[in-house]
Scaffold this active site. Structure first.
Site, PDB file in Angstrom:
ATOM      1  N   GLU A   1     -27.227   7.224   6.073  1.00  0.00           N
ATOM      2  CA  GLU A   1     -28.266   7.499   5.206  1.00  0.00           C
ATOM      3  C   GLU A   1     -28.995   7.070   4.520  1.00  0.00           C
ATOM      4  O   GLU A   1     -29.559   6.426   3.888  1.00  0.00           O
ATOM      5  CB  GLU A   1     -26.847   7.377   3.604  1.00  0.00           C
ATOM      6  CG  GLU A   1     -25.824   7.960   3.963  1.00  0.00           C
ATOM      7  CD  GLU A   1     -24.536   8.131   2.959  1.00  0.00           C
ATOM      8  OE1 GLU A   1     -25.279   7.379   1.404  1.00  0.00           O
ATOM      9  OE2 GLU A   1     -23.989   9.246   2.598  1.00  0.00           O
TER      10      GLU A   1
ATOM     11  N   GLU B   1     -18.608  10.941   6.511  1.00  0.00           N
ATOM     12  CA  GLU B   1     -18.306   9.790   5.155  1.00  0.00           C
ATOM     13  C   GLU B   1     -17.497  10.933   4.320  1.00  0.00           C
ATOM     14  O   GLU B   1     -17.921  11.925   4.621  1.00  0.00           O
ATOM     15  CB  GLU B   1     -19.095   8.907   4.356  1.00  0.00           C
ATOM     16  CG  GLU B   1     -19.150   7.899   4.947  1.00  0.00           C
ATOM     17  CD  GLU B   1     -20.140   6.550   4.449  1.00  0.00           C
ATOM     18  OE1 GLU B   1     -20.286   7.123   3.467  1.00  0.00           O
ATOM     19  OE2 GLU B   1     -20.717   5.895   4.816  1.00  0.00           O
TER      20      GLU B   1
HETATM   21  C1  GAL Z   1     -22.109   6.419   1.017  1.00  0.00           C
HETATM   22  C2  GAL Z   1     -21.883   4.901   1.147  1.00  0.00           C
HETATM   23  C3  GAL Z   1     -21.172   3.715   1.406  1.00  0.00           C
HETATM   24  C4  GAL Z   1     -20.181   4.407   0.266  1.00  0.00           C
HETATM   25  C5  GAL Z   1     -20.119   5.541   0.202  1.00  0.00           C
HETATM   26  C6  GAL Z   1     -18.973   5.866  -1.506  1.00  0.00           C
HETATM   27  O1  GAL Z   1     -22.864   6.592   0.442  1.00  0.00           O
HETATM   28  O2  GAL Z   1     -22.652   5.432   3.511  1.00  0.00           O
HETATM   29  O3  GAL Z   1     -21.108   2.985   2.047  1.00  0.00           O
HETATM   30  O4  GAL Z   1     -20.599   3.657  -0.341  1.00  0.00           O
HETATM   31  O5  GAL Z   1     -21.106   6.354  -0.291  1.00  0.00           O
HETATM   32  O6  GAL Z   1     -20.226   5.420  -2.642  1.00  0.00           O
END
Ligand code: GAL
Length: 450
Positions: A175, A362
């Protein structure tokens, strides 16, 4: 509508045998042991030691103690039938000063984690950079210093040489829009810098480093499955007014296209005034070093954003209408629960012919959990996951090239500026005792994958 969807049975067979199911984590959020065995200071150690930066003054010092408990946690991955485990390497563990002397103890540690995964039949997926820059490099300008291309590729080479014989799935960065936006523009994440004069050079050097790192990976390990991950939010205009529609387009450029499009060979979306100034940081030949043909693109989506025109917001002329003001269901991050967002983002990524394959690296949700004895019943998280996976299936059945889904995240952990408050895990963690309890959502995921 949500509950109707939740009632439908999901079957992993519908996704095919070549679909990668997994769970994602990141070093700083779980490991703890911040100074152990020669690890150097990261920008997050520095940032979290400053007053008022992190909710409740929380620090990542111990987190989930994954550094010491990795075996138990990988056993849980296995127990939950999750075949793929994504984690990241902490750059300051490998190179305490970011460059120069290598810390063999750091390499040994990740070798143990990788070997343990493999011995348990869990496939390791490595992220090379998930936001924890060595402080020594930040002292020299961090991502705003063009020298970082060399620092980063040196680090990538060390990782490739150390772990490439066993790790088959790699992500170069996590990201970039978030670590540059929150860290170098808004100042709400480490290193806490602000403004376009930090943000724009950071963006450009991240793109050049990402591509240089990817090229090096390809050269060193030609056969590995190589990707990188991007954050994205489905954007909708607040109204049909042309001004809101135009504002939504600008927000989309900044939030969704800024990093993805140069990597795909389409250049920066410089039609947006805020981004135009990036050209100042170009050196001859840079255009040819911003594109890379990844095997897969990691799509990370949690929500949608509603965007409204704003005269008072400089550079971008747009504001996000907070979900709290929209009478919608919220997670503990105050993000709207809106499962179709992931479907729309999959369709959007799918429409780029340059993307060969998408993996959702994710997706997940923080909700306040209640521990009752030895159980945590978290129906909201179950519904969230069910509905989002359902949307992934819908996109896939319409022909979208999506070949994987990873839940964020395994255990409750250190959620950056929000500290330990938001709980995203499939597994509950008592941060005082380090006791783990598999939540109902963890059991639900295990049943889906079983
Ligand atoms: C993403 C990040 C993660 C985690 C997730 C939830 O942006 O890659 O590390 O924090 O969000 O907020």
């Amino acid at each position: 509508m949500a509950s109707e969807q939740a009632g439908q049975e999901l079957d992993k067979k519908l996704f095919g045998n070549d679909f990668a199911w997994g769970v994602s984590t990141a070093a700083l959020q779980i490991e703890g042991s911040c100074g152990a065995d020669g690890k150097g200071t990261s920008i997050w150690d520095t940032f979290t030691s400053k007053k008022g930066k992190i909710l409740n003054g929380d620090k990542p010092t111990t987190a989930c103690d994954f550094y010491n408990n990795y075996r138990e946690d990988i056993d849980l991955v296995k127990k939950l039938n999750i075949p793929n485990f994504r984690f990241s390497i902490a750059w300051p563990r490998i190179l305490p000063k970011g460059e120069g002397e290598v810390n063999q103890a750091g390499i040994d540690h990740y070798n143990k984690v990788i070997d343990y995964c493999i011995s348990q039949g869990v496939e390791p997926w490595l992220t090379i950079y998930h936001w924890d820059l060595p402080q020594a490099l930040e002292d020299k300008g961090g991502w705003t210093n063009r020298d970082i291309i060399g620092w980063f590729t040196n680090y990538v080479q060390i990782c490739a040489d150390a772990f490439g014989d066993r790790v088959k799935n790699w992500m170069v960065m996590n990201e970039p829009a978030v670590f540059t936006g929150a860290g170098y523009f808004l100042g709400i994440h480490a290193p806490g810098r602000m403004g376009l004069r930090n943000f724009l050079p950071a963006v450009h050097h991240v793109v050049l480093s990402l591509v240089a790192g990817a090229k090096l990976m390809r050269k060193t390990l030609p056969d590995v499955h190589l990707g990188t991950t991007f954050s994205c939010s489905h954007i909708e205009p607040y109204s049909d007014r042309p001004k809101d529609i135009a504002a939504a387009k600008r927000a989309d450029a900044l939030i969704n296209r800024l990093f993805l499009e140069p990597i795909l060979g389409l250049g920066y979306p410089i039609e947006v005034a805020a981004i135009k100034g990036i050209q100042k940081y170009f050196k001859p030949g840079d255009e040819d070093n911003m594109r890379f043909d990844f095997d897969f693109i990691g799509l990370q989506n949690y929500t949608r954003e509603i965007v409204k025109y704003s005269f008072f917001t400089p550079y971008i002329g747009a504001i996000l209408v907070k979900a709290e003001k929209r009478d919608v269901e919220l997670t503990d991050m105050k993000w709207e629960v809106h499962p179709p967002a992931i479907y729309h983002m999959l369709k959007k990524y799918d429409s780029y012919p340059q993307i060969k394959k998408i993996i959702v690296t994710e997706n997940g949700a923080a909700f306040p959990d209640v521990v009752t004895g030895d159980t945590v019943d978290d129906p909201k998280r179950v519904t969230y996951l069910q509905n989002h996976i359902q949307q992934v299936l819908k996109a896939k059945q319409e022909g979208c090239k999506v070949f994987g889904y990873f839940v964020w995240t395994l255990t409750d952990n250190f959620e950056w500026a929000e500290g330990y408050h938001p709980r995203f895990g499939l597994i509950h963690v008592d941060f005082d005792t380090q006791k783990r309890i598999v939540k109902a959502s963890g059991q639900w995921y295990a049943n889906l994958l079983g």
